[in-house]
Design an enzyme around this catalytic site. Structure first.
Site, PDB file in Angstrom:
ATOM      1  N   ASP A  10       0.856  -1.194   0.000  1.00  0.00           N
ATOM      2  CA  ASP A  10       0.000   0.000   0.000  1.00  0.00           C
ATOM      3  C   ASP A  10       0.889   1.240   0.000  1.00  0.00           C
ATOM      4  OD1 ASP A  10      -1.676   2.127   0.701  1.00  0.00           O
ATOM      5  OD2 ASP A  10      -2.830   0.914   2.131  1.00  0.00           O
ATOM      6  N   ILE A  11       0.701   2.090  -0.969  1.00  0.00           N
ATOM      7  CA  ILE A  11       1.578   3.257  -1.099  1.00  0.00           C
ATOM      8  C   ILE A  11       1.429   4.219   0.085  1.00  0.00           C
ATOM      9  CG2 ILE A  11       0.071   4.823  -2.424  1.00  0.00           C
ATOM     10  CD1 ILE A  11       2.556   5.263  -4.300  1.00  0.00           C
ATOM     11  N   GLY A  32      -9.638   4.491  -5.941  1.00  0.00           N
ATOM     12  CA  GLY A  32      -8.325   3.876  -6.096  1.00  0.00           C
ATOM     13  C   GLY A  32      -7.283   4.476  -5.170  1.00  0.00           C
ATOM     14  N   ASP A  34      -5.916   7.344  -5.235  1.00  0.00           N
ATOM     15  CA  ASP A  34      -6.273   8.724  -4.884  1.00  0.00           C
ATOM     16  C   ASP A  34      -7.115   8.751  -3.608  1.00  0.00           C
ATOM     17  OD1 ASP A  34      -6.531  11.477  -5.222  1.00  0.00           O
ATOM     18  OD2 ASP A  34      -7.967  11.353  -6.877  1.00  0.00           O
ATOM     19  N   SER A 122      -2.432   5.169 -14.150  1.00  0.00           N
ATOM     20  CA  SER A 122      -3.361   4.826 -15.245  1.00  0.00           C
ATOM     21  C   SER A 122      -3.725   3.344 -15.325  1.00  0.00           C
ATOM     22  CB  SER A 122      -2.834   5.272 -16.627  1.00  0.00           C
ATOM     23  OG  SER A 122      -2.886   6.673 -16.750  1.00  0.00           O
ATOM     24  N   GLY A 124      -5.345   1.459 -13.224  1.00  0.00           N
ATOM     25  CA  GLY A 124      -6.544   1.044 -12.494  1.00  0.00           C
ATOM     26  C   GLY A 124      -7.786   1.388 -13.297  1.00  0.00           C
ATOM     27  N   VAL A 125      -8.551   2.328 -12.746  1.00  0.00           N
ATOM     28  CA  VAL A 125      -9.794   2.768 -13.397  1.00  0.00           C
ATOM     29  C   VAL A 125      -9.529   3.288 -14.821  1.00  0.00           C
ATOM     30  CG1 VAL A 125     -11.625   4.527 -13.263  1.00  0.00           C
ATOM     31  CG2 VAL A 125     -10.957   3.274 -11.226  1.00  0.00           C
ATOM     32  N   TYR A 126      -8.363   3.853 -15.060  1.00  0.00           N
ATOM     33  CA  TYR A 126      -8.058   4.408 -16.381  1.00  0.00           C
ATOM     34  C   TYR A 126      -7.662   3.342 -17.403  1.00  0.00           C
ATOM     35  CZ  TYR A 126      -8.549   9.284 -14.826  1.00  0.00           C
ATOM     36  OH  TYR A 126      -9.042  10.486 -14.374  1.00  0.00           O
TER      37      TYR A 126
HETATM   38  P1  ADP Z   1      -5.919   5.466 -12.451  1.00  0.00           P
HETATM   39  O1  ADP Z   1      -7.218   6.236 -12.437  1.00  0.00           O
HETATM   40  O2  ADP Z   1      -4.726   6.337 -12.818  1.00  0.00           O
HETATM   41  O3  ADP Z   1      -6.007   4.211 -13.232  1.00  0.00           O
HETATM   42  P2  ADP Z   1      -6.206   3.980  -9.923  1.00  0.00           P
HETATM   43  O4  ADP Z   1      -6.059   4.507  -8.556  1.00  0.00           O
HETATM   44  O5  ADP Z   1      -7.559   3.493 -10.332  1.00  0.00           O
HETATM   45  O6  ADP Z   1      -5.654   5.141 -10.907  1.00  0.00           O
HETATM   46  O7  ADP Z   1      -5.178   2.792 -10.162  1.00  0.00           O
HETATM   47  C1  ADP Z   1      -3.791   2.967 -10.311  1.00  0.00           C
HETATM   48  C2  ADP Z   1      -3.089   1.784  -9.685  1.00  0.00           C
HETATM   49  O8  ADP Z   1      -3.016   1.983  -8.283  1.00  0.00           O
HETATM   50  C3  ADP Z   1      -3.788   0.446  -9.887  1.00  0.00           C
HETATM   51  O9  ADP Z   1      -2.809  -0.517 -10.266  1.00  0.00           O
HETATM   52  C4  ADP Z   1      -4.361   0.133  -8.508  1.00  0.00           C
HETATM   53  O10 ADP Z   1      -4.422  -1.274  -8.256  1.00  0.00           O
HETATM   54  C5  ADP Z   1      -3.345   0.775  -7.615  1.00  0.00           C
HETATM   55  N1  ADP Z   1      -3.729   1.102  -6.224  1.00  0.00           N
HETATM   56  C6  ADP Z   1      -4.961   1.264  -5.691  1.00  0.00           C
HETATM   57  N2  ADP Z   1      -4.856   1.530  -4.367  1.00  0.00           N
HETATM   58  C7  ADP Z   1      -3.517   1.554  -4.072  1.00  0.00           C
HETATM   59  C8  ADP Z   1      -2.753   1.759  -2.882  1.00  0.00           C
HETATM   60  N3  ADP Z   1      -3.338   2.029  -1.703  1.00  0.00           N
HETATM   61  N4  ADP Z   1      -1.395   1.699  -2.982  1.00  0.00           N
HETATM   62  C9  ADP Z   1      -0.785   1.437  -4.155  1.00  0.00           C
HETATM   63  N5  ADP Z   1      -1.450   1.242  -5.303  1.00  0.00           N
HETATM   64  C10 ADP Z   1      -2.804   1.299  -5.270  1.00  0.00           C
END
Ligand code: ADP
Length: 171
Positions: A10-11, A32, A34, A122, A124-126
């Site tokens: 987890d970041i 996500g 964010d 990008s 994840g949701v993107y």
């Molecule tokens: P985007 O809209 O740019 O695609 P997302 O947040 O939907 O952004 O996803 C970007 C990446 O971050 C995905 O691979 C997702 O699995 C990952 N992600 C989601 N939550 C976390 C977290 N807490 N720490 C690290 N990576 C995460």
């Protein structure tokens, strides 16, 4: 000399100078990574984002750009918000995705950040396919000159972690 490290985790738990956020152009938070960053970092981050919307980025942060705020209660000094492109099979937006990493490193240099944690922008949701997202991320960070000593990719899923492992092995 920059080290690239990979973490499956987890970041928001990373103790680094700066945590990069895969934000959306509104800077007003989202899902996500964010959502996790704003939840764990507390309201100070959103306060600064609102101020950015009221000043430099009235129209929102453009895709491929990056801007820093406080990290609030996260174990970091700054959050660097960057807006990834939505994946398109019809149009090659790779340079916009590369720009997110280049601009984040440029902002990190301006701040004096030496350790920076990145998510898979990008991917994840993107909707960016993870192997391609990983190749662009690793390739761009390795080829961008900066003062950063550790670029830590923090991957939330096993798939993403493995994709970054292969991208790193391929360079
Ligand atoms: P985007 O809209 O740019 O695609 P997302 O947040 O939907 O952004 O996803 C970007 C990446 O971050 C995905 O691979 C997702 O699995 C990952 N992600 C989601 N939550 C976390 C977290 N807490 N720490 C690290 N990576 C995460």
């Amino acid at each position: 000399m920059m080290d690239i490290t990979l973490v499956w985790g987890d970041i928001t738990e990373q103790q680094v100078d700066a945590i990069v956020n895969a934000a959306n152009s509104s800077l007003m938070g989202g899902g996500g990574v964010d959502g996790a960053i704003h939840r764990r970092g507390g309201p100070a981050i959103l306060d600064e984002c609102r101020k950015l919307r009221a000043s430099r980025f009235g129209g929102g942060l453009p895709t491929g750009y990056a801007v820093a705020t406080t990290a609030g209660e996260l174990p970091a000094r700054w959050v660097i918000h960057t807006v990834g492109p939505v994946y398109s099979a019809a149009e090659d937006r790779s340079d916009l995705l590369a720009s997110c990493y280049r601009e984040s490193l440029r902002v990190a240099d301006e701040l004096g950040a030496r350790t920076v944690a990145f998510p898979a922008v990008s991917a994840g949701v993107y909707g960016w396919p993870i192997h391609d997202a990983a190749r662009i991320a690793v390739g761009t960070v390795l080829s961008t000159p900066s003062q950063v000593v550790e670029a830590r990719f923090v991957l939330f899923t096993e798939d993403a972690y493995r994709a970054f492992q292969s991208a790193l092995a391929a360079v």
